[in-house]
Write a protein that holds these residues in place. Structure first.
Motif, short mmCIF file in Angstrom:
data_model
loop_
_atom_site.label_atom_id
_atom_site.label_comp_id
_atom_site.label_asym_id
_atom_site.label_seq_id
_atom_site.Cartn_x
_atom_site.Cartn_y
_atom_site.Cartn_z
N GLN A 42 -74.64 18.12 -22.92
CA GLN A 42 -73.60 17.58 -22.03
C GLN A 42 -72.23 17.54 -22.70
N ARG A 43 -71.84 18.70 -23.25
CA ARG A 43 -70.54 18.85 -23.86
C ARG A 43 -69.73 19.89 -23.09
N PRO A 44 -68.40 19.69 -22.98
CA PRO A 44 -67.55 20.76 -22.41
C PRO A 44 -67.67 22.00 -23.29
N LEU A 45 -67.41 23.16 -22.70
CA LEU A 45 -67.55 24.42 -23.42
C LEU A 45 -66.27 25.24 -23.30
N VAL A 46 -65.77 25.71 -24.44
CA VAL A 46 -64.64 26.63 -24.49
C VAL A 46 -65.14 27.93 -25.10
N THR A 47 -65.00 29.03 -24.37
CA THR A 47 -65.44 30.34 -24.86
C THR A 47 -64.23 31.22 -25.11
N ILE A 48 -64.17 31.81 -26.29
CA ILE A 48 -63.07 32.68 -26.69
C ILE A 48 -63.64 34.04 -27.09
N SER A 49 -63.19 35.10 -26.43
CA SER A 49 -63.61 36.46 -26.78
C SER A 49 -62.67 37.00 -27.85
N CYS A 50 -63.21 37.27 -29.02
CA CYS A 50 -62.38 37.71 -30.14
C CYS A 50 -62.06 39.20 -30.04
N HIS A 51 -60.87 39.57 -30.53
CA HIS A 51 -60.44 40.97 -30.54
C HIS A 51 -59.41 41.16 -31.63
N ASP A 52 -59.02 42.41 -31.86
CA ASP A 52 -58.12 42.75 -32.97
C ASP A 52 -56.76 42.07 -32.86
N ASP A 53 -56.31 41.83 -31.66
CA ASP A 53 -54.96 41.27 -31.46
C ASP A 53 -54.95 39.75 -31.36
N LEU A 54 -56.10 39.11 -31.53
CA LEU A 54 -56.16 37.65 -31.45
C LEU A 54 -55.44 37.04 -32.64
N ALA A 96 -53.44 13.46 -36.38
CA ALA A 96 -53.37 13.17 -34.94
C ALA A 96 -54.76 13.16 -34.37
N ASP A 97 -55.02 12.22 -33.46
CA ASP A 97 -56.31 12.20 -32.78
C ASP A 97 -56.12 12.66 -31.34
N ALA A 98 -57.16 12.50 -30.54
CA ALA A 98 -57.12 13.03 -29.17
C ALA A 98 -56.12 12.31 -28.28
N SER A 99 -55.56 11.20 -28.73
CA SER A 99 -54.62 10.47 -27.88
C SER A 99 -53.18 10.86 -28.12
N THR A 100 -52.92 11.74 -29.10
CA THR A 100 -51.56 12.15 -29.39
C THR A 100 -51.39 13.63 -29.17
N LEU A 101 -50.12 14.05 -29.12
CA LEU A 101 -49.82 15.46 -28.92
C LEU A 101 -50.52 16.03 -27.70
N VAL A 102 -50.56 15.28 -26.60
CA VAL A 102 -51.23 15.75 -25.40
C VAL A 102 -50.46 16.93 -24.83
N PRO A 103 -51.07 18.09 -24.62
CA PRO A 103 -50.37 19.26 -24.11
C PRO A 103 -50.02 19.08 -22.64
N GLU A 104 -49.09 19.91 -22.16
CA GLU A 104 -48.68 19.81 -20.76
C GLU A 104 -49.82 20.20 -19.82
N GLN A 105 -50.67 21.14 -20.24
CA GLN A 105 -51.81 21.51 -19.42
C GLN A 105 -52.98 21.85 -20.33
N GLY A 106 -54.18 21.96 -19.73
CA GLY A 106 -55.38 22.16 -20.52
C GLY A 106 -55.46 23.52 -21.15
N GLY A 107 -56.47 23.71 -22.02
CA GLY A 107 -56.60 24.96 -22.76
C GLY A 107 -57.88 25.69 -22.47
N GLY A 108 -58.35 25.69 -21.24
CA GLY A 108 -59.52 26.46 -20.88
C GLY A 108 -60.83 25.71 -21.00
N LEU A 109 -60.78 24.38 -20.96
CA LEU A 109 -62.01 23.60 -21.05
C LEU A 109 -62.87 23.80 -19.81
N ALA A 110 -64.15 23.97 -20.02
CA ALA A 110 -65.09 24.06 -18.90
C ALA A 110 -66.09 22.92 -19.04
N ALA A 111 -66.26 22.14 -17.99
CA ALA A 111 -67.21 21.04 -18.02
C ALA A 111 -68.63 21.58 -18.13
#
Length: 280
Positions: A70-82, A5-20
């Motif tokens: 000039q790329r969007p940034l997604v930051t994920i804080s890792c933890h034991d329960d992730l 699948a590429d970026a044009s398929t499986l489009v989610p109902e809402q975004g996943g934390g993308l930051a411009a």
């Protein structure tokens, strides 16, 4: 059956934390050649590991590079329960239907974003394994729950941070994971540069910034006396911000610099003595 699948398929109902990318340049002073090395890694689609102590500028560096590239940034804080589902996504019930919700990693893969996993060593090993296919020539992410394989969009880059001070017998990265990343070593800046950073970030007077950095170097020498974490540049900036807004030097050091470092009375006493010597 799996499908690519590429970026044009499986489009989610809402975004996943993308930051411009931020419109204003995040302040960052290069210490060596890390900026050009990161740019080459991005150009050559190589995953990057930033290795260094807490609060030395790793996160700010990633923010700066997202702006520069000039790329969007997604930051994920890792933890034991992730869990892997937290990264990849899950099915959710919405009213009378079930919808697929992308996790932040999947959203980054689809959008061609920089995905930054902060303190990767804190994540469970079974969670880290899902990253492997994104760090080699495949650049794909398997979504087991849907049977799809998502191809990373152009511009996607995986970046993780790693604090060697957190290494433990049961809490370390496997060699098979470490060898998938180009590793950039970070440390606290040289005194003049660190004082400049504290001054720029807080607005404190240059002389006061230099005094705070001098104090930090004295405190860092106490690591051999049981100080688990040495004062970071981040703590110095927080201390300087209090001073800039009218808190006395000693009181600001006490609440923003010393108290976060230790609860040991003897150690806090020794650090307090250093503060009083630095700011009589």
């Amino acid at each position: 059956m799996n499908k690519l699948a590429d970026a044009s398929t499986l489009v989610p109902e809402q975004g996943g934390g993308l930051a411009a990318p931020p419109s204003a340049e995040p302040f960052y002073l290069p210490a060596h050649d890390e900026v050009s090395l990161f740019e080459q890694c991005h150009h050559n689609k190589l995953a990057v590991m930033l290795k260094g102590p807490t609060g030395c500028g790793k996160t700010r560096f990633v923010e700066h590079m997202a702006w520069k590239l000039q790329r969007p940034l997604v930051t994920i804080s890792c933890h034991d329960d992730l869990t892997a589902s937290d990264l990849i996504g899950r099915y959710l019930i919405r009213h009378d239907r079930t919808v697929w919700q992308d996790g932040p990693l999947t959203a980054a893969v689809r959008a061609g974003a920089i995905c930054y996993l902060d303190e990767i060593v804190e994540a469970r090993q079974d969670t880290v394994v899902v990253l492997h296919s994104l760090t080699d020539y495949r650049r794909t992410l398997s979504i087991d729950k849907t049977g799809d394989v998502v191809q990373a969009a152009p511009g996607f880059q995986l970046v993780v941070s790693y604090n060697p001070g957190y290494q433990r017998m049961l809490k370390d990265l496997k060699p098979s994971t470490r060898q998938r990343f180009v590793t950039l070593d970070f440390d606290f800046p040289p005194p003049d540069q660190e004082a400049n950073i504290v001054h720029q970030e807080s607005g404190i007077a240059p002389a006061q910034a230099r005094a705070l950095v001098e104090l930090a170097h004295k405190l860092r020498a106490l690591q051999d006396r049981g100080l688990a974490e040495v004062p970071s540049t981040r703590l110095l900036v927080a201390t300087a911000q209090l001073i800039t807004h009218g808190i006395s030097m000693r009181r600001a050091c006490q609440v923003a610099l010393l108290a976060p470092l230790s609860d040991d009375a003897a150690l806090v006493g020794a650090m307090t003595d250093l503060v009083e010597l630095t700011f009589p």
